[in-house]
Design an enzyme around this catalytic site. Structure first.
Site, mmCIF file in Angstrom:
data_model
loop_
_atom_site.group_PDB
_atom_site.id
_atom_site.type_symbol
_atom_site.label_atom_id
_atom_site.label_comp_id
_atom_site.label_asym_id
_atom_site.label_seq_id
_atom_site.Cartn_x
_atom_site.Cartn_y
_atom_site.Cartn_z
ATOM 1 N N HIS A 42 0.859 -1.186 0.000
ATOM 2 C CA HIS A 42 0.000 0.000 0.000
ATOM 3 C C HIS A 42 0.897 1.238 0.000
ATOM 4 C CE1 HIS A 42 -2.406 -3.289 1.613
ATOM 5 N NE2 HIS A 42 -3.475 -2.635 1.212
ATOM 6 N N HIS A 50 -4.112 4.443 -2.679
ATOM 7 C CA HIS A 50 -4.152 3.613 -1.466
ATOM 8 C C HIS A 50 -3.383 2.312 -1.637
ATOM 9 C CE1 HIS A 50 -5.836 1.707 2.189
ATOM 10 N NE2 HIS A 50 -5.896 0.617 1.426
ATOM 11 N N GLU A 105 -18.029 -3.954 24.061
ATOM 12 C CA GLU A 105 -17.337 -5.240 24.038
ATOM 13 C C GLU A 105 -16.120 -5.263 23.107
ATOM 14 O OE1 GLU A 105 -21.629 -6.242 25.138
ATOM 15 O OE2 GLU A 105 -20.615 -4.946 23.679
#
Length: 663
Positions: free
Chosen positions: A29, A261, A407
């Site tokens: 990348h 990207h 969580e």
């Protein structure tokens, strides 16, 4: 500090090596390496690290949450002087290299394995929590033995992930002023410009969380970034996020486009980009003056380490008990023997009640820095410390962590605390809600770190709350996760000895799956339980005549049913062996001869019983065996009625066994 053209050249060396790595591997990348290299360089100019002792405890920590930018990190670590060579950079993304596609903690200088976006952010928050906790326990006037900062790089993708909201909220609540986040704000994602996906106001968002928000308008302005970091270091009550406006794929043909990207530049495009940067050197070619610039970072960190060593020696002389406790916890020196706990369990006890008592005894009988918390369910699962308070601003030394109903953040933060070192930490929720943190559990397993999970409400016995709260497939799913060790104890005694294994395990995460219903305490079998739980599966009760014709096996609450079924079958002249299987993973680690002794090949009449999906039991029952489980979702109603309706009764176990093997 004042940055010069030499520093800019150093930044461009990171960019150049990153492009060389990616183009050489034909994979990677490029975009982030060109936009975020100045951030990374400025961060490390402000960090205390020792390249010759990467695990130095009081070092500053850095987490690259955007792990796809690993090429940039490897380049920087090489240039500073970590044990990463040019040849290692040339092996980027190849099998067995020190430079894998995303950072892994086996690489010198990497503090956390990151891949799924957002989790690095969460782990950094956990590290900051751990630093606050241990500083509160160990620091004394004039002896700030634990005193460091946690730096993390995040991008737009990290901040869109849901975990970033959870973890940023908790960090702001906890006033973690030792946490500094640099946000590579390049306004592009993989598929499109950011504007097509998100228009959040990062400044207002983080201010609302209680953060200190700073901004740098030019991502190449090293002095402005450095000044912002100094402000962040001086902040007394808030975590800081510094939004740095960067250009994705800076100086490349794809600059400021989402196409930068994941692009792999051609050799010609790499050379063109280097010319734009004013860095005209060939592939993997670094001039000596660049290494000289990076040596400042190495020398600065090693000087800081030497100063800390002198401080530690004085601390050792003045506070020997504190020193010994710190060292023992950092090195996991203490071997736990739960027989020293002298626990006395009642004849009927839920495993959640057992773990509650065991937690209290652990902190009374050992020197382990044990702490932990829950996603707001500790009062139900009994995973809290009596006579203690919440880990909060102003009382960071407390043991009870209020993770809130977050969580996923909890899971990542547990990993960060574990990675930081110096303590053992556990997390809790209902087993069914652990699904929200599954990806973080996977990261712990991938890193092979000893994060601990105490999950409650293990089966359909949680009747009235209905199928949304009743785990069915979770046990099987976690047993399938590499490196994770799962225990489902049959009673309080198995819970005790599973806990002993857990505290003595330092290279794998461990999960204890616990229940709320009272179960018979198998005191008659205490010796074999003590000797065998760490084996994962064992003969709990041999056939009355010593010559079994079949086997009953199970885990958790079902084991006591199997013992009763064994007696009932014996009355009918059918002699069977009962095997308790609290941990598949540990049983499968045993020698072939041990497993053959427990499950003899000639005994093909095998029946497994567990209130969960059945597919993972086939490896033990074989094609000739049978499994009593539940391959559908539960229902809402009285727990005992649901258990009976689902066939988990002694009568049905006996009937099923006879129908399959005795007719």
């Amino acid at each position: 500090m004042k940055y010069t053209s030499k520093d800019q050249q150093a930044v461009n060396a990171i960019r150049a090596l990153s492009m060389d790595e990616i183009t050489n591997a034909n994979s990677g990348h490029t975009g982030i390496t060109l936009s975020a290299a100045p951030l990374l360089y400025t961060i490390y100019r402000n960090m205390n690290v020792d390249v010759d002792d990467p695990q130095w405890f009081n070092r500053d920590r850095f987490v690259l949450s955007g792990g796809h930018g690993s090429a940039m990190m490897y380049a920087l670590l090489h240039l500073i002087g970590y044990d990463i060579s040019i040849d290692d950079l040339k092996q980027f993304r190849t099998l067995g290299s020190k430079t894998p596609g995303h950072p892994e903690i086996t690489t010198p200088g990497v503090d956390a394995a990151t891949g799924p976006l957002g989790q690095g952010f969460g782990m950094a928050v956990g590290m900051a929590m751990a630093a606050k906790h241990l500083a509160s326990i160990y620091n004394r006037p004039g002896f700030d033995i634990v005193h460091n900062h946690i730096f993390v790089e995040v991008g737009d993708g990290d901040l869109m992930e849901g975990i970033s909201h959870e973890t940023a909220s908790l960090a702001g609540h906890l006033h973690l002023n030792n946490l500094i986040v640099l946000y590579d704000s390049n306004r592009n994602t993989m598929d499109s410009a950011l504007s097509a996906e998100c228009n959040d106001n990062a400044a207002e968002r983080f201010k609302a969380y209680g953060w200190n928000y700073l901004s740098v308008e030019d991502g190449n302005d090293l002095n402005a970034m450095d000044s912002a970091i100094q402000v962040a270091k001086d902040e007394q009550s808030r975590p800081t996020i510094i939004e740095v406006k960067t250009v994705l794929g800076y100086a490349s043909p794809f600059a400021d486009s989402h196409k930068a990207h994941g692009v792999v530049l051609t050799e010609e495009q790499v050379q063109e980009t280097k010319q734009q940067l004013g860095y005209e050197y060939g592939p993997f070619d670094v001039p000596d003056e660049v290494y000289s610039t990076f040596k400042q970072i190495k020398d600065y960190g090693q000087t800081a380490h030497a100063v800390w060593n002198d401080l530690l020696q004085g601390y050792r002389e003045k506070y020997p008990d504190c020193y010994n406790s710190l060292v023992n916890n950092l090195t996991n020196k203490e071997k736990i023997n739960v027989d020293d706990f002298q626990e006395e369990f009642s004849d009927q006890e839920a495993t959640r009640d057992a773990i509650h008592r065991i937690l209290q005894t652990t902190i009374q009988k050992t020197d382990i820095n044990l702490w932990g918390g829950s996603a707001d369910l500790g009062s139900s699962d009994k995973t809290y410390f009596d006579n203690d308070e919440w880990f909060q601003p102003g009382q960071y030394g407390k043991r009870n962590i209020a993770f809130g109903i977050r969580e996923f953040a909890e899971g990542a933060e547990l990993n960060g605390i574990t990675l930081y070192g110096g303590s053992r930490v556990f997390g809790n929720t209902f087993l069914i809600f652990s699904e929200y943190m599954r990806s973080a559990i996977r990261q712990a397993s991938l890193m092979q770190i000893p994060t601990v999970y105490l999950f409650g409400h293990d089966s359909i016995s949680l009747g009235p709350d209905g199928p949304t709260h009743q785990p069915i497939e979770q046990l099987e799913g976690y047993r399938a996760m590499p490196n994770l060790i799962v225990f489902r104890p049959a009673d309080a005694l198995e819970t005790l000895y599973a806990w002993e294994y857990t505290l003595n395990e330092h290279h794998a995460p461990v999960m204890l799956v616990l229940g709320r219903q009272k179960l018979p305490t198998l005191k008659k079998y205490q010796t074999v339980i003590k000797d065998s739980v760490a084996n994962g599966g064992y003969v709990l009760s041999e056939a009355a005549n010593g010559k079994p014709s079949g086997i009953l096996m199970g885990s958790g609450s079902e084991v006591s049913l199997l013992l009763d079924a064994q007696k009932r079958l014996a009355e009918k002249g059918i002699n069977v062996r009962v095997i308790s299987m609290p941990s598949f993973e540990l049983f499968l680690k045993q020698s072939a001869s041990y497993r053959e002794n427990v499950l003899p090949s000639e005994l093909r009449n095998r029946m497994a019983v567990e209130m969960a999906t059945t597919y993972d039991w086939a490896q033990f029952t074989g094609l000739d065996g049978t499994i009593l489980g539940i391959n559908h979702f539960g229902e809402s109603g009285n727990g005992d009625d649901l258990i009976a309706k689902s066939g988990f009764t002694v009568d049905n176990i006996v009937k099923q066994y006879i129908d399959r093997f005795a007719k």
